[in-house]
Design an enzyme around this catalytic site. Structure first.
Site, PDB file in Angstrom:
ATOM      1  N   LYS A 126     -62.408  46.233  54.443  1.00  0.00           N
ATOM      2  CA  LYS A 126     -62.577  44.764  53.894  1.00  0.00           C
ATOM      3  C   LYS A 126     -62.825  45.401  52.472  1.00  0.00           C
ATOM      4  O   LYS A 126     -62.875  44.558  51.124  1.00  0.00           O
ATOM      5  CB  LYS A 126     -63.659  43.851  54.186  1.00  0.00           C
ATOM      6  N   VAL A 138     -71.497  32.821  49.303  1.00  0.00           N
ATOM      7  CA  VAL A 138     -70.291  32.110  49.426  1.00  0.00           C
ATOM      8  C   VAL A 138     -69.185  33.391  49.103  1.00  0.00           C
ATOM      9  O   VAL A 138     -69.598  34.518  48.926  1.00  0.00           O
ATOM     10  CB  VAL A 138     -69.872  31.023  48.440  1.00  0.00           C
ATOM     11  N   GLU A 182     -71.480  54.241  55.514  1.00  0.00           N
ATOM     12  CA  GLU A 182     -71.296  53.450  56.913  1.00  0.00           C
ATOM     13  C   GLU A 182     -69.763  54.196  57.533  1.00  0.00           C
ATOM     14  O   GLU A 182     -69.475  54.321  58.507  1.00  0.00           O
ATOM     15  CB  GLU A 182     -71.136  52.077  56.833  1.00  0.00           C
ATOM     16  N   GLY A 235     -74.914  32.586  55.218  1.00  0.00           N
ATOM     17  CA  GLY A 235     -75.719  31.573  54.643  1.00  0.00           C
ATOM     18  C   GLY A 235     -76.496  30.970  55.690  1.00  0.00           C
ATOM     19  O   GLY A 235     -77.762  30.720  55.391  1.00  0.00           O
ATOM     20  N   SER A 257     -77.297  43.677  54.107  1.00  0.00           N
ATOM     21  CA  SER A 257     -76.623  44.461  55.212  1.00  0.00           C
ATOM     22  C   SER A 257     -77.145  43.984  56.629  1.00  0.00           C
ATOM     23  O   SER A 257     -78.629  43.818  56.654  1.00  0.00           O
ATOM     24  CB  SER A 257     -76.592  46.075  54.914  1.00  0.00           C
ATOM     25  N   LYS A 290     -75.519  48.942  47.768  1.00  0.00           N
ATOM     26  CA  LYS A 290     -75.029  48.207  49.097  1.00  0.00           C
ATOM     27  C   LYS A 290     -73.685  48.929  49.174  1.00  0.00           C
ATOM     28  O   LYS A 290     -73.148  49.259  50.252  1.00  0.00           O
ATOM     29  CB  LYS A 290     -74.834  46.785  48.847  1.00  0.00           C
ATOM     30  N   ARG A 335     -70.293  23.422  49.757  1.00  0.00           N
ATOM     31  CA  ARG A 335     -69.608  22.538  49.251  1.00  0.00           C
ATOM     32  C   ARG A 335     -68.857  21.338  50.194  1.00  0.00           C
ATOM     33  O   ARG A 335     -68.751  20.193  49.654  1.00  0.00           O
ATOM     34  CB  ARG A 335     -68.316  23.419  48.591  1.00  0.00           C
TER      35      ARG A 335
HETATM   36  P1  NBP Z   1     -67.542  33.382  53.452  1.00  0.00           P
HETATM   37  O1  NBP Z   1     -67.100  34.709  52.898  1.00  0.00           O
HETATM   38  O2  NBP Z   1     -66.436  33.151  54.647  1.00  0.00           O
HETATM   39  O3  NBP Z   1     -67.458  32.309  52.712  1.00  0.00           O
HETATM   40  C1  NBP Z   1     -67.430  30.907  52.898  1.00  0.00           C
HETATM   41  C2  NBP Z   1     -68.463  29.967  52.243  1.00  0.00           C
HETATM   42  O4  NBP Z   1     -67.846  30.091  50.867  1.00  0.00           O
HETATM   43  C3  NBP Z   1     -68.209  28.745  52.705  1.00  0.00           C
HETATM   44  O5  NBP Z   1     -69.545  28.221  52.624  1.00  0.00           O
HETATM   45  C4  NBP Z   1     -67.185  27.948  51.644  1.00  0.00           C
HETATM   46  O6  NBP Z   1     -67.630  26.713  51.358  1.00  0.00           O
HETATM   47  C5  NBP Z   1     -67.813  28.899  50.463  1.00  0.00           C
HETATM   48  N1  NBP Z   1     -67.074  28.875  49.346  1.00  0.00           N
HETATM   49  C6  NBP Z   1     -65.819  29.137  48.995  1.00  0.00           C
HETATM   50 BR1  NBP Z   1     -64.657  30.076  50.253  1.00  0.00          BR
HETATM   51  N2  NBP Z   1     -65.243  28.832  47.725  1.00  0.00           N
HETATM   52  C7  NBP Z   1     -66.088  28.175  47.300  1.00  0.00           C
HETATM   53  C8  NBP Z   1     -66.156  27.384  45.842  1.00  0.00           C
HETATM   54  N3  NBP Z   1     -65.109  27.534  45.105  1.00  0.00           N
HETATM   55  N4  NBP Z   1     -67.330  26.820  45.761  1.00  0.00           N
HETATM   56  C9  NBP Z   1     -68.242  26.567  46.606  1.00  0.00           C
HETATM   57  N5  NBP Z   1     -68.268  27.225  47.526  1.00  0.00           N
HETATM   58  C10 NBP Z   1     -67.345  27.825  48.121  1.00  0.00           C
HETATM   59  O7  NBP Z   1     -68.842  33.598  54.109  1.00  0.00           O
HETATM   60  P2  NBP Z   1     -69.663  34.430  54.959  1.00  0.00           P
HETATM   61  O8  NBP Z   1     -69.006  35.579  56.036  1.00  0.00           O
HETATM   62  O9  NBP Z   1     -70.866  33.769  55.590  1.00  0.00           O
HETATM   63  O10 NBP Z   1     -70.225  35.528  53.630  1.00  0.00           O
HETATM   64  C11 NBP Z   1     -70.833  35.081  52.737  1.00  0.00           C
HETATM   65  C12 NBP Z   1     -70.930  36.215  51.723  1.00  0.00           C
HETATM   66  O11 NBP Z   1     -71.871  37.427  52.508  1.00  0.00           O
HETATM   67  C13 NBP Z   1     -69.778  36.870  51.367  1.00  0.00           C
HETATM   68  O12 NBP Z   1     -69.595  37.445  50.099  1.00  0.00           O
HETATM   69  C14 NBP Z   1     -69.631  38.148  52.171  1.00  0.00           C
HETATM   70  O13 NBP Z   1     -68.924  39.279  51.775  1.00  0.00           O
HETATM   71  C15 NBP Z   1     -71.181  38.504  52.497  1.00  0.00           C
HETATM   72  N6  NBP Z   1     -71.143  39.295  53.511  1.00  0.00           N
HETATM   73  C16 NBP Z   1     -70.925  38.969  54.841  1.00  0.00           C
HETATM   74  C17 NBP Z   1     -71.331  39.634  55.749  1.00  0.00           C
HETATM   75  C18 NBP Z   1     -70.822  39.668  57.129  1.00  0.00           C
HETATM   76  O14 NBP Z   1     -71.213  40.325  58.125  1.00  0.00           O
HETATM   77  N7  NBP Z   1     -70.034  38.545  57.447  1.00  0.00           N
HETATM   78  C19 NBP Z   1     -72.335  40.865  55.524  1.00  0.00           C
HETATM   79  C20 NBP Z   1     -72.560  40.802  54.481  1.00  0.00           C
HETATM   80  C21 NBP Z   1     -72.594  40.381  53.322  1.00  0.00           C
HETATM   81  P3  NBP Z   1     -66.863  25.614  52.197  1.00  0.00           P
HETATM   82  O15 NBP Z   1     -67.411  25.442  53.469  1.00  0.00           O
HETATM   83  O16 NBP Z   1     -66.891  24.346  51.486  1.00  0.00           O
HETATM   84  O17 NBP Z   1     -65.351  26.144  52.294  1.00  0.00           O
END
Ligand code: NBP
Length: 474
Positions: free
Chosen positions: A260, A74, A189, A14, A128, A182, A34
């Site tokens: 994952k 999130v 991949e 984000g 992606s 996706k 949050r």
């Molecule tokens: P995470 O998947 O680790 O999620 C962390 C975020 O979710 C934090 O901002 C956290 O807030 C928030 N959150 C949670 Br956990 N529960 C919540 C709730 N009940 N209400 C509000 N906020 C909540 O973050 P990420 O790795 O940045 O990935 C975000 C999304 O992007 C995921 O769906 C992931 O699958 C997807 N994605 C990731 C990648 C990658 O390479 N990492 C690539 C493509 C897509 P907090 O700070 O208050 O705990």
């Protein structure tokens, strides 16, 4: 409100997406998380972004210009549902909620329908390219309504990766189409990575090259038809030396591959739709096998005598490259088959050429190869399979003898090459005049009276196996 778009969820994805948006002409970005300290930290570290920081959801919603546009980044699942609910309570007709997480497309279909009934737009958008992509230009796969796409397109186009002068984003199709595509992207991949890993293993164990020499090989391959991000990073991983031990890093990394879930989803949906994505299946299973410690121990101890590894035959490196290319054609053909089947099942109007084009930049499977795939579907949108397109047919024909030599040598040498082997088997099965499926139909009719069709007459038939073995038609 003055912000043109908002991002909720400021973990790595984000934050990077918000910074990307803020750096492009025309976007003013409201941010919310949050845990407020994360919002504060982001805004403090990046004054250049001109973020509109918001502490509460109400502040966030108030900061957005209408029609409001919010991208949720999130954790997939319950977190996403919670945030959607918070926004939906406050958003008004015509506002757009985007889920940029890795959602299951079934959830996206459900959420889109629920929000549509309330007059809101919901867009499941596959993203992606990981963290780097989010910051500098991802490949974006939005679903949702045409109206939502119209509202979102300028912002999404502004942040997407650019390939051949075009932004890597297209309106994939309605409701869950973006997240479906996706998912298949991730499945492909898996297959691509497995095929590269098998190439490495064969060249290492039969070819006798060390990782550094193999890094050279992959670098060279990256200059040709196989040019791709995955081949490029393969060379870099193989080149890496472990600082602790001085060994090649690849030799000190535990050989158990993680996942994952999107690969598993792909295979589940493929089996459900009856689409034989065998290469993706082998790749998912190969990771699971690598992590089956008990089984590996037990079988290794039971069978300590392994076949002798042969010297590499002349031209082995070229053979492996050809086998990799041909297998890759099969794997990608299967992936696109799955997209088409999903589109039929869910009534999505998906342009396969456009999907290939938005995967040319930003995402993990970005490759020169995708230009060829886009051209193939541009030439003939109703192309049954990529394998039947002249360009890929020629490539497979040219590589076929090498492909067979590699799979045969892998088998006699005891080096597992499941994705190579099953891609070849898929090709051979499709190209066969007759398949033993006829015998299976006979067996099914024998024990379960499941009936069969005949090659020479229309109708449905059953043999009275436990009677006089005459044939009756239904
Ligand atoms: P995470 O998947 O680790 O999620 C962390 C975020 O979710 C934090 O901002 C956290 O807030 C928030 N959150 C949670 Br956990 N529960 C919540 C709730 N009940 N209400 C509000 N906020 C909540 O973050 P990420 O790795 O940045 O990935 C975000 C999304 O992007 C995921 O769906 C992931 O699958 C997807 N994605 C990731 C990648 C990658 O390479 N990492 C690539 C493509 C897509 P907090 O700070 O208050 O705990």
């Amino acid at each position: 409100g003055q912000a043109t778009i908002g991002v909720i969820g400021l973990a790595v994805m984000g934050s990077n997406l918000a910074r990307n948006l803020a750096s492009r002409e025309g976007n003013t970005v409201a941010v919310h998380n949050r845990t407020t300290s994360k919002t504060e930290a982001l805004v403090e570290e990046h004054p250049e972004a001109g973020f509109v920081a918001t502490e509460t959801i109400d502040d966030f919603v108030a900061a957005l210009a209408k029609p409001r546009k919010a991208i949720i980044m999130v954790q997939a699942g319950a977190g996403t549902d919670a945030v959607i609910d918070q926004l939906a309570e406050r958003f008004e007709e015509g506002d757009v909620i985007v889920d940029g997480g890795n959602a299951d497309f079934h959830d996206t279909i459900r959420r889109e329908e629920a929000l549509r009934e309330r007059g809101l737009h919901f867009v499941g958008c596959g993203i992606s390219g990981g963290e780097e992509g989010a910051l500098h230009g991802p490949s974006l796969m939005p679903g949702g309504s045409d109206e939502a796409w119209e509202v979102l397109a300028p912002a999404l186009r502004s942040i997407a990766a650019v390939a051949e002068g075009e932004p890597c984003v297209t309106h994939v199709g309605h409701d869950g189409a973006g997240h479906f595509v996706k998912m298949v992207h991730n499945g492909i991949e898996y297959a691509d990575m497995q095929l590269i890993a098998e190439s490495y293993d064969l060249l290492r164990r039969i070819g006798g090259h060390d990782p550094d020499a193999l890094a050279d090989v992959f670098e060279e391959w990256n200059g040709g038809d196989l040019e791709s991000y995955l081949i490029e990073i393969t060379a870099e991983v193989l080149r890496q030396t472990d600082a602790d031990t001085g060994q090649p890093l690849v030799d000190v990394i535990l050989d158990q591959a993680g996942s994952k879930g999107t690969g598993v989803w792909t295979v589940q949906n493929a089996t459900g739709l009856g689409v034989p994505t065998t290469a993706i299946g082998e790749a998912v299973f190969a990771r699971a096998l690598s992590s089956s410690e008990d089984h590996r121990d037990a079988v290794r101890r039971t069978f300590p005598d392994r076949p002798d590894l042969p010297e590499a035959p002349d031209g082995f490196e070229d053979d492996v490259r050809s086998a990799l290319y041909a297998s890759k054609v099969v794997a990608y053909a299967q992936g696109f088959d799955l997209i088409r089947a999903g589109a039929e099942e869910h009534d999505w109007d998906i342009d396969l050429a456009a999907v290939a084009r938005i995967w040319r930049g930003g995402c993990i499977i970005r490759a020169k190869f995708l230009d060829r795939i886009a051209e193939a579907f541009d030439d003939d949108p109703s192309l049954v399979t990529l394998l039947a397109h002249p360009y890929f047919a020629d490539a497979v024909r040219d590589g076929e003898a090498a492909w067979r030599r590699v799979v045969a040598l892998a088998a006699t040498s005891g080096v597992p090459a499941p994705a190579f082997g099953s891609a070849l088997a898929s090709y051979d099965a499709l190209a066969s005049e007759r398949l033993p499926a006829a015998l299976i139909q006979g067996q099914r009719d024998f024990f379960g009276a499941h009936t069969y069709r005949r090659t020479d007459r229309d109708g449905v038939f059953h043999t009275l196996w436990s009677g006089d073995r005459s044939e009756v038609s239904e």
